[in-house]
Design a protein around this motif. Structure first.
Motif, PDB file in Angstrom:
ATOM      1  N   THR A   1       0.868  -1.180   0.000  1.00  0.00           N
ATOM      2  CA  THR A   1       0.000   0.000   0.000  1.00  0.00           C
ATOM      3  C   THR A   1       0.903   1.227   0.000  1.00  0.00           C
ATOM      4  O   THR A   1       1.787   1.346   0.848  1.00  0.00           O
ATOM      5  CB  THR A   1      -0.897   0.031   1.260  1.00  0.00           C
TER       6      THR A   1
ATOM      7  N   TRP B   1       1.066   5.417   0.023  1.00  0.00           N
ATOM      8  CA  TRP B   1       0.374   6.685   0.233  1.00  0.00           C
ATOM      9  C   TRP B   1       1.236   7.789  -0.381  1.00  0.00           C
ATOM     10  O   TRP B   1       2.441   7.890  -0.081  1.00  0.00           O
ATOM     11  CB  TRP B   1       0.188   6.982   1.716  1.00  0.00           C
TER      12      TRP B   1
ATOM     13  N   GLN C   1      -3.006  12.518   6.992  1.00  0.00           N
ATOM     14  CA  GLN C   1      -3.327  11.219   6.371  1.00  0.00           C
ATOM     15  C   GLN C   1      -4.515  11.288   5.388  1.00  0.00           C
ATOM     16  O   GLN C   1      -4.440  10.741   4.288  1.00  0.00           O
ATOM     17  CB  GLN C   1      -3.572  10.166   7.462  1.00  0.00           C
TER      18      GLN C   1
ATOM     19  N   GLU D   1      -4.255   6.980  -1.700  1.00  0.00           N
ATOM     20  CA  GLU D   1      -3.882   5.624  -1.281  1.00  0.00           C
ATOM     21  C   GLU D   1      -3.942   4.690  -2.481  1.00  0.00           C
ATOM     22  O   GLU D   1      -4.973   4.587  -3.143  1.00  0.00           O
ATOM     23  CB  GLU D   1      -4.827   5.133  -0.179  1.00  0.00           C
TER      24      GLU D   1
ATOM     25  N   GLU E   1      -3.140   0.773  -3.926  1.00  0.00           N
ATOM     26  CA  GLU E   1      -2.802  -0.637  -3.653  1.00  0.00           C
ATOM     27  C   GLU E   1      -1.971  -1.149  -4.827  1.00  0.00           C
ATOM     28  O   GLU E   1      -2.436  -1.116  -5.972  1.00  0.00           O
ATOM     29  CB  GLU E   1      -4.078  -1.477  -3.501  1.00  0.00           C
TER      30      GLU E   1
END
Ligand SMILES: [Fe+2]
Length: 290
Positions: A153, A155, A189, A194, A196
């Motif tokens: 993952t 970010w 955040q 995000e 994957e």
């Protein structure tokens, strides 16, 4: 066959997820990349074995291992420890250099004409244990992160979002090359994109785009192709000029506020390098730290 699927007009100011064809290349097996880590100059390999969280400081966490003993341990136990291994200057390796050059040459064809004379070209390898974190950080280069093995993952935050990183933090990073002021705060955040990643996925990140990653339930491998276009190097230079101006007690306008002022500041940096050369009798490289 192409190495990366690029859209017709490639915009280096945007974060974009693409597909690449490196994952099945013989040089991309974990064994081949582990052999690379053990063969290159130990100063080009940095590692950390233990718990890391998003707020860790990569400049302090990662260490070189001149004996290669910790590196061997980390590679042997990659599937059951919490290790992170970074191999940089991959272009200096005779086996990998042609692949790095071929990838970059392919990308260059999609850049605007005035951005094709690259200032810097290289690549780095990242090997990581399952369920382990790559802390929040930024890089000086434009990055094509090509994911090779395992789930990850990622970010990524916009390189233009000053609520994530301030002008001052970026000035310090680009001038000093340390992550001292690149600090993760939990409130940023929700501003992250995000992504994957599975083998075959690639993410392009502009210079200065903060990012962090968490691996899934397997060893992961990523191969990052790195370069600087003249445009991204101008951005780096302007941050460095602003850092110097701030040290002189001035309050320079942010990078990008006025292209004319930015250009003047960069001319100032070139003049300053000439002055240092005259004063020391030492030849400095273009864009060298001052
Ligand atoms: Fe990075």
């Amino acid at each position: 066959m192409s190495l990366v699927d690029l859209p017709g007009a490639f915009d280096t100011s945007r974060i974009v997820k693409l597909r690449h064809q490196l994952a099945s290349h013989p040089l991309m097996t974990t064994e081949s990349l582990a052999a690379l880590a053990l063969r290159v100059d130990p100063r080009n390999v940095r590692l950390h074995d233990g718990e890391r969280d998003l707020s860790g400081n990569m400049s302090e966490l990662l260490i070189s291992d001149p004996t290669r003993q910790s590196l061997r341990n980390a590679l042997d136990n990659l599937d059951r420890s919490k290790a992170f291994i970074q191999v940089s200057n991959v272009r200096s390796d005779l086996l990998y250099a042609p692949l790095v050059e071929a990838f970059i040459d392919e990308v260059v064809r999609y850049l605007p004409g005035q951005q094709r004379e690259l200032v810097h070209r290289d690549a780095a390898v990242y090997l990581a244990s399952p369920e382990s974190m790559t802390p929040f950080h930024v890089d000086q280069e434009e990055t094509f992160l090509c994911h090779i093995r395992g789930p990850k993952t990622l970010w990524v935050w916009s390189h233009l979002d000053r609520s994530v990183l301030s002008e001052r933090a970026l000035e310090t990073f680009f001038r000093e090359g340390t992550l001292r002021e690149i600090v993760y705060r939990p409130e940023v955040q929700p501003r992250a994109k995000e992504l994957e990643l599975q083998p075959g996925d690639a993410v392009f990140m502009p210079t200065g785009a903060p990012h962090a990653a968490m691996t899934g339930a397997d060893v992961t491998v990523s191969f990052s192709v790195l370069f600087n276009t003249p445009g991204s190097m101008e951005t780096v230079e302007t941050f460095r000029a602003n850092h110097l101006l701030r040290r002189l007690g001035l309050n320079p306008p942010p990078v990008g506020h006025s292209p004319m002022q930015d250009a003047l500041k960069r001319h100032g940096m070139v003049a300053l390098r000439r002055l240092v050369e005259l004063a020391t009798g030492r030849k400095l490289e273009a864009y060298s730290f001052l």
